[in-house]
Write an enzyme that holds these catalytic residues in place. Structure first.
Site, PDB file in Angstrom:
ATOM      1  N   ARG A  73       0.825  -1.223   0.000  1.00  0.00           N
ATOM      2  CA  ARG A  73       0.000   0.000   0.000  1.00  0.00           C
ATOM      3  C   ARG A  73       0.854   1.266   0.000  1.00  0.00           C
ATOM      4  O   ARG A  73       0.427   2.311  -0.475  1.00  0.00           O
ATOM      5  CB  ARG A  73      -0.961   0.010   1.204  1.00  0.00           C
ATOM      6  N   TYR A  77       0.022   4.475  -2.176  1.00  0.00           N
ATOM      7  CA  TYR A  77      -0.127   5.831  -1.622  1.00  0.00           C
ATOM      8  C   TYR A  77       0.779   6.813  -2.358  1.00  0.00           C
ATOM      9  O   TYR A  77       0.382   7.926  -2.685  1.00  0.00           O
ATOM     10  CB  TYR A  77       0.237   5.855  -0.128  1.00  0.00           C
ATOM     11  N   TYR A  99     -12.976   9.194   1.916  1.00  0.00           N
ATOM     12  CA  TYR A  99     -14.096   8.914   2.819  1.00  0.00           C
ATOM     13  C   TYR A  99     -13.667   9.227   4.254  1.00  0.00           C
ATOM     14  O   TYR A  99     -12.471   9.255   4.559  1.00  0.00           O
ATOM     15  CB  TYR A  99     -14.596   7.465   2.653  1.00  0.00           C
TER      16      TYR A  99
HETATM   17  C1  LIG Z   1      -7.275   3.634   6.477  1.00  0.00           C
HETATM   18  S1  LIG Z   1      -8.359   3.872   7.837  1.00  0.00           S
HETATM   19  C2  LIG Z   1      -9.334   5.197   7.225  1.00  0.00           C
HETATM   20  C3  LIG Z   1     -10.146   5.909   8.279  1.00  0.00           C
HETATM   21  C4  LIG Z   1     -10.926   7.098   7.722  1.00  0.00           C
HETATM   22  N1  LIG Z   1     -10.010   8.085   7.192  1.00  0.00           N
HETATM   23  C5  LIG Z   1     -11.824   7.757   8.749  1.00  0.00           C
HETATM   24  O1  LIG Z   1     -11.836   8.983   8.811  1.00  0.00           O
HETATM   25  O2  LIG Z   1     -12.533   7.046   9.476  1.00  0.00           O
HETATM   26  C6  LIG Z   1      -9.342   2.420   7.722  1.00  0.00           C
HETATM   27  C7  LIG Z   1      -9.821   1.969   9.087  1.00  0.00           C
HETATM   28  O3  LIG Z   1     -10.815   2.876   9.546  1.00  0.00           O
HETATM   29  C8  LIG Z   1     -11.797   2.188  10.285  1.00  0.00           C
HETATM   30  N2  LIG Z   1     -13.055   2.231   9.536  1.00  0.00           N
HETATM   31  C9  LIG Z   1     -13.229   2.487   8.225  1.00  0.00           C
HETATM   32  N3  LIG Z   1     -14.527   2.384   7.890  1.00  0.00           N
HETATM   33  C10 LIG Z   1     -15.185   2.058   9.026  1.00  0.00           C
HETATM   34  C11 LIG Z   1     -16.536   1.808   9.338  1.00  0.00           C
HETATM   35  N4  LIG Z   1     -17.480   1.845   8.411  1.00  0.00           N
HETATM   36  N5  LIG Z   1     -16.830   1.499  10.620  1.00  0.00           N
HETATM   37  C12 LIG Z   1     -15.888   1.439  11.578  1.00  0.00           C
HETATM   38  N6  LIG Z   1     -14.606   1.659  11.342  1.00  0.00           N
HETATM   39  C13 LIG Z   1     -14.250   1.971  10.075  1.00  0.00           C
HETATM   40  C14 LIG Z   1     -11.341   0.727  10.378  1.00  0.00           C
HETATM   41  O4  LIG Z   1     -10.567   0.561  11.559  1.00  0.00           O
HETATM   42  C15 LIG Z   1     -10.499   0.620   9.124  1.00  0.00           C
HETATM   43  O5  LIG Z   1      -9.600  -0.463   9.176  1.00  0.00           O
END
Ligand SMILES: C[S@@+](CC[C@H](N)C(=O)[O-])C[C@H]1O[C@@H](n2cnc3c(N)ncnc32)[C@H](O)[C@@H]1O
Length: 268
Positions: A73, A77, A99
């Site tokens: 990754r 990136y 997102y």
């Molecule tokens: C690369 S990070 C991105 C987080 C994102 N930028 C944010 O603002 O939430 C990805 C992680 O965010 C968390 N995450 C992303 N989508 C989620 C969701 N729908 N519900 C709970 N945790 C989520 C999980 O821990 C996942 O492995």
């Protein structure tokens, strides 16, 4: 490109957060940046979200093509950063939309802004509603009461950390915990068992913990699944699952500090 103050009048970059729920979380200011941009780059997995952004601005491109199974990754990136900055350097008003919150557990948006600024371009981040924000709302947690420590799950395992069991411990990227190659989107139960074995040094095996998954469309509800810590390796997890570990012990007053504060209060 060398640092050049003239660039401040040319291209620009704004990284915006779309929030977690399709169509519901976007701030008016971020929407405005998207609508006005010469080009919008999107880092979203859901085709419906892509369509929604295309409606706001038809000049948009997905950054998802840089991800693939088995690819590091960090390479993806860097390719995203290079692609976005190329357009900025062409003098365009560029928006990169991610997102959630673009600055939360997200390397590329921070890097894009850093490099753009270093090269003399106007660049900034607009916050978005992150998974963390949704978690507090859906799980009725106020981090101000006992505190909340957030960590990336693999990093939490790999480094010697001090664990504060009086606060919430929230571990991100549980779905691929232990993947040091940064090229997987899923790891198996053996990796979660290692995490479980680490956690039981601090928490009892029957301490209740939860998998949290925020909804991403307005009609969905959150997944909040409670189970004893000893079952962590067996529960079903997704790449978007977050692990929530509530406080296990009570906060203890530091009497020495309390006396010092009282002394100050008496004198003021
Ligand atoms: C690369 S990070 C991105 C987080 C994102 N930028 C944010 O603002 O939430 C990805 C992680 O965010 C968390 N995450 C992303 N989508 C989620 C969701 N729908 N519900 C709970 N945790 C989520 C999980 O821990 C996942 O492995």
């Amino acid at each position: 490109m060398s640092v050049n103050s003239q660039n401040s009048n040319k291209g620009s970059l704004v990284c915006v957060g779309l929030g977690m729920i399709l169509g519901s979380h976007l701030a008016p200011l971020s929407r405005n940046f998207i609508e006005q941009a010469d080009v919008v780059f999107m880092s979203v997995t859901d085709p419906l979200t892509e369509k929604w952004i295309q409606k706001m601005n038809p000049n948009c491109q997905s950054l998802q093509k840089f991800y693939s199974d088995g690819k590091d990754r960090r390479t993806s990136y860097q390719q995203m950063v290079d692609t976005v900055l190329r357009e900025v350097e062409l003098g365009k008003q560029v928006v990169a939309a991610f997102y959630g919150h673009p600055g939360v557990f997200a390397w590329a948006p921070h890097k894009m802004i850093e490099v753009a600024k270093k090269n003399g371009y106007h660049s900034h981040m607009e916050p978005g509603i992150s998974a963390e924000d949704c978690l507090y709302a859906d799980m009725a947690i106020d981090p101000g009461i006992n505190g909340a420590v957030h960590a990336e799950a693999s990093q939490f395992m790999l480094y010697e950390r001090k664990v504060d069991t009086t606060a919430y411990l929230i571990l991100w990227q549980l779905g691929f915990v232990g993947d040091l190659s940064m090229s997987k989107y899923q790891t198996d139960s053996h990796y979660r068992l290692l995490l479980q074995q680490l956690l039981v040094h601090y928490y009892s095996t029957d301490h209740l913990v939860a998998i949290y998954e925020s909804p991403t469309i307005p009609t969905e509800t959150a997944r909040i699944e409670w189970f004893p810590l000893e079952q962590l390796s067996q529960v079903h997890v997704e790449h978007f699952s977050t692990l929530v570990i509530p406080p296990f012990s009570s906060k203890k007053i530091d009497v020495d500090m309390l006396n010092k504060i009282n002394q100050l209060s008496k004198n003021s």
